[in-house]
Design a protein around this motif. Structure first.
Motif, PDB file in Angstrom:
ATOM      1  N   ALA A 305       0.748  -1.305   0.081  1.00  0.00           N
ATOM      2  CA  ALA A 305      -0.201   0.073   0.064  1.00  0.00           C
ATOM      3  C   ALA A 305       0.825   1.284  -0.074  1.00  0.00           C
ATOM      4  CB  ALA A 305      -0.928   0.058   1.338  1.00  0.00           C
ATOM      5  N   ARG A 306       1.931   1.331   0.822  1.00  0.00           N
ATOM      6  CA  ARG A 306       2.898   2.395   0.829  1.00  0.00           C
ATOM      7  C   ARG A 306       3.430   2.733  -0.211  1.00  0.00           C
ATOM      8  NH1 ARG A 306       4.005   5.311   5.138  1.00  0.00           N
ATOM      9  NH2 ARG A 306       1.920   5.026   5.492  1.00  0.00           N
ATOM     10  N   ASN A 307       3.937   1.748  -1.027  1.00  0.00           N
ATOM     11  CA  ASN A 307       4.670   1.672  -2.283  1.00  0.00           C
ATOM     12  C   ASN A 307       3.593   2.265  -3.406  1.00  0.00           C
ATOM     13  OD1 ASN A 307       7.785   0.696  -2.794  1.00  0.00           O
ATOM     14  ND2 ASN A 307       6.767  -0.426  -1.124  1.00  0.00           N
ATOM     15  N   ILE A 308       2.529   1.754  -3.341  1.00  0.00           N
ATOM     16  CA  ILE A 308       1.380   2.265  -4.434  1.00  0.00           C
ATOM     17  C   ILE A 308       1.190   3.830  -4.303  1.00  0.00           C
ATOM     18  CG2 ILE A 308      -0.841   2.121  -5.282  1.00  0.00           C
ATOM     19  CD1 ILE A 308      -0.635  -0.831  -5.020  1.00  0.00           C
ATOM     20  N   SER A 309       1.038   4.227  -3.005  1.00  0.00           N
ATOM     21  CA  SER A 309       0.779   5.609  -2.687  1.00  0.00           C
ATOM     22  C   SER A 309       1.889   6.698  -2.567  1.00  0.00           C
ATOM     23  CB  SER A 309       0.084   5.573  -1.216  1.00  0.00           C
ATOM     24  OG  SER A 309       1.159   5.569  -0.395  1.00  0.00           O
ATOM     25  N   LEU A 310       3.060   6.246  -3.269  1.00  0.00           N
ATOM     26  CA  LEU A 310       4.357   7.259  -2.838  1.00  0.00           C
ATOM     27  C   LEU A 310       4.244   8.220  -3.598  1.00  0.00           C
ATOM     28  CD1 LEU A 310       7.402   4.736  -2.716  1.00  0.00           C
ATOM     29  CD2 LEU A 310       6.658   6.197  -0.697  1.00  0.00           C
ATOM     30  N   ALA A 311       3.727   8.289  -4.861  1.00  0.00           N
ATOM     31  CA  ALA A 311       3.540   9.459  -5.830  1.00  0.00           C
ATOM     32  C   ALA A 311       2.320   9.989  -5.422  1.00  0.00           C
ATOM     33  CB  ALA A 311       3.772   8.951  -7.071  1.00  0.00           C
ATOM     34  N   PRO A 325      -4.577   6.333   6.725  1.00  0.00           N
ATOM     35  CA  PRO A 325      -4.459   4.852   6.169  1.00  0.00           C
ATOM     36  C   PRO A 325      -5.574   4.345   5.513  1.00  0.00           C
ATOM     37  CG  PRO A 325      -3.963   5.447   8.669  1.00  0.00           C
ATOM     38  CD  PRO A 325      -4.574   6.470   8.244  1.00  0.00           C
ATOM     39  N   ARG A 326      -6.898   4.683   5.705  1.00  0.00           N
ATOM     40  CA  ARG A 326      -7.874   3.908   5.217  1.00  0.00           C
ATOM     41  C   ARG A 326      -7.954   4.378   3.666  1.00  0.00           C
ATOM     42  NH1 ARG A 326     -13.057   5.429   4.073  1.00  0.00           N
ATOM     43  NH2 ARG A 326     -12.766   7.195   5.069  1.00  0.00           N
ATOM     44  N   LYS A 327      -7.733   5.596   3.458  1.00  0.00           N
ATOM     45  CA  LYS A 327      -7.709   6.306   2.134  1.00  0.00           C
ATOM     46  C   LYS A 327      -6.587   5.606   1.242  1.00  0.00           C
ATOM     47  CE  LYS A 327      -8.968   9.744   0.300  1.00  0.00           C
ATOM     48  NZ  LYS A 327     -10.203  10.615  -0.241  1.00  0.00           N
ATOM     49  N   GLU A 328      -5.445   5.299   2.139  1.00  0.00           N
ATOM     50  CA  GLU A 328      -4.150   4.692   1.454  1.00  0.00           C
ATOM     51  C   GLU A 328      -4.459   3.239   1.094  1.00  0.00           C
ATOM     52  OE1 GLU A 328       0.271   5.046   2.040  1.00  0.00           O
ATOM     53  OE2 GLU A 328      -0.758   4.075   3.912  1.00  0.00           O
ATOM     54  N   ARG A 329      -5.157   2.433   2.004  1.00  0.00           N
ATOM     55  CA  ARG A 329      -5.483   1.103   1.708  1.00  0.00           C
ATOM     56  C   ARG A 329      -6.523   1.051   0.590  1.00  0.00           C
ATOM     57  NH1 ARG A 329      -4.825  -3.390   4.903  1.00  0.00           N
ATOM     58  NH2 ARG A 329      -6.437  -5.007   4.396  1.00  0.00           N
ATOM     59  N   GLU A 330      -7.447   1.944   0.527  1.00  0.00           N
ATOM     60  CA  GLU A 330      -8.512   1.848  -0.346  1.00  0.00           C
ATOM     61  C   GLU A 330      -7.912   2.164  -1.845  1.00  0.00           C
ATOM     62  OE1 GLU A 330     -11.395   4.754   0.458  1.00  0.00           O
ATOM     63  OE2 GLU A 330     -12.390   3.554   2.289  1.00  0.00           O
ATOM     64  N   ALA A 332      -4.804   1.558  -2.622  1.00  0.00           N
ATOM     65  CA  ALA A 332      -3.811   0.304  -2.887  1.00  0.00           C
ATOM     66  C   ALA A 332      -4.865  -0.725  -3.562  1.00  0.00           C
ATOM     67  CB  ALA A 332      -3.137  -0.296  -1.757  1.00  0.00           C
ATOM     68  N   GLU A 333      -6.057  -1.087  -2.723  1.00  0.00           N
ATOM     69  CA  GLU A 333      -6.925  -2.209  -3.132  1.00  0.00           C
ATOM     70  C   GLU A 333      -7.392  -2.196  -4.566  1.00  0.00           C
ATOM     71  OE1 GLU A 333      -9.437  -2.091   0.198  1.00  0.00           O
ATOM     72  OE2 GLU A 333      -8.420  -3.604   1.385  1.00  0.00           O
TER      73      GLU A 333
END
Length: 374
Positions: A305-311, A325-330, A332-333
């Motif tokens: 999740a953190r890698n997908i959200s980096l940019a 965290p919830r938005k980051e997880r959404e 990524a999913e």
């Protein structure tokens, strides 16, 4: 499977592992090495800060308990490279070499162990055609001397060129074992994917009236490339090719702002732009998928999740600039589902994924970012 053979992971109860007909249990990577198993990983697993010679002999350094015999280290490394037919400066730091040459160092290390079984996981991924043929010559020599080879690849022409038998896996399951004479490329593909695959001919021309997105004119970087000219229309795929050392990677770096060109011009949508940094490139909608995803494309200890959200972290923060965290997880999913990243576990460290799934995460990062199609 390869990590089990290497002693890195333990298998679930129920199966068995035999060498020369005798059941064995591998509790560590050194157990596997002592039993004659040497693994050449897809992502190299080398030490960039050490020399070529040190990387080749790591794991069986010559000398006494407290002192290294450097003369023997250099001799062992030299012999391994000579067997490959490769000339490299033994004292050069590994990080100063191209990815292709680092791959050859990794293969030389496997050879240096005098292994009875060598596992090659996608060994040709960064090699030129000439280097692939050199590797195949070495593999054939090893086979004739009684060494067993497990050659793992998605490149079917290479599999048919070098393999005697095939074992097919699909979704983590054993599908079958076949002699080469039993298969052709179409049958092998159907076994791999579980269905018959038909390919449509690719239309190499962009749609009529497609606007010009990228124009490069007389782009030069001293010591790397000179007077490069190319153009890319919307909806078009342009390939850049050349031998190792031809300047392909350096050109890509210049187009992503990792290093600024000395002269020439870059135009996006007809406007001349300066790409002095990666931030400049991102602002203009340019993304970069590097040749070495582990060194340049991912933060390995971080989660998927953190890698997908980096940019896109600014879009995921609250008013006090803390990540939600919830938005980051959404996010990524969403992209894990689009690209079928397996397993679907956003909180898993990206280092634990297979090479192919790591590459999907690199691409997902840019699909989620401001980089866009023009």
């Amino acid at each position: 499977m390869i990590k089990i053979l290497a002693g890195v992971l333990g298998p679930d109860p129920g199966g068995r592992f035999e060498i020369a007909g005798n059941p064995v249990e591998l509790n560590s990577a050194m157990d596997a090495i002592r039993r004659g198993i040497s693994v050449n990983y897809q992502d190299l697993s080398l030490f960039p800060n050490l020399s070529v010679a040190e990387n080749i002999v790591i794991g069986h350094v010559a000398g006494g308990k407290y002192r290294v015999n450097w003369s023997e280290v250099r001799q062992t490394a030299k012999q391994a490279l000579e067997r490959l037919g490769v000339e490299l400066d033994l004292q050069s730091p590994l990080e100063s070499l191209s990815i292709a040459k680092q791959r050859l160092v990794s293969i030389a290390r496997a050879i240096s162990f005098q292994a009875k079984l060598i596992v090659l996981d996608e060994p040709t991924s960064s090699l030129s055609a000439g280097e692939v043929e050199l590797l195949f010559r070495i593999i054939r020599e090893l086979r004739s001397s009684g060494v067993s080879i497990l050659f793992v690849s998605h490149k079917l022409d290479e599999l048919f060129a070098i393999s005697d038998r095939f074992t097919v896996l699909r979704d983590g399951k054993f599908i079958g074992r076949y002699d080469k004479a039993e298969l052709d490329e179409a049958k092998l593909i159907s076994l791999m994917v579980g269905r018959t695959v038909e390919y449509e001919r690719h239309n190499a021309r962009p749609p009529a009236g497609s606007p010009m997105v990228l124009e490069v004119k007389d782009l030069s970087k001293k010591g790397h490339f000179h007077n490069i000219a190319l153009s890319v229309c919307a909806g078009e795929i342009v390939g850049i090719t050349g031998l190792v050392g031809a300047g392909r990677t350096e050109l890509a770096h210049a187009l992503f702002g990792l290093q600024e060109a000395d002269s020439g011009e870059i135009r996006l949508n007809g406007r001349r732009v300066k790409l002095r940094s990666t931030q400049d490139a991102l602002r203009h909608g340019i993304a970069y998928v590097p040749e070495s995803r582990q060194l340049q494309g991912l933060v390995l200890p971080q989660t998927i999740a953190r890698n997908i959200s980096l940019a896109v972290l600014p879009k995921l923060t609250n008013r006090v600039r803390l990540i939600r965290p919830r938005k980051e997880r959404e996010l990524a999913e969403q992209y894990m589902s689009k690209l079928d990243v397996r397993p679907k576990a956003p909180d898993m460290p990206v280092s634990q994924l297979s090479g192919g799934n790591q590459q999907k995460v690199v691409i997902a990062k840019w699909l989620a970012s401001p980089a866009r199609d023009y």
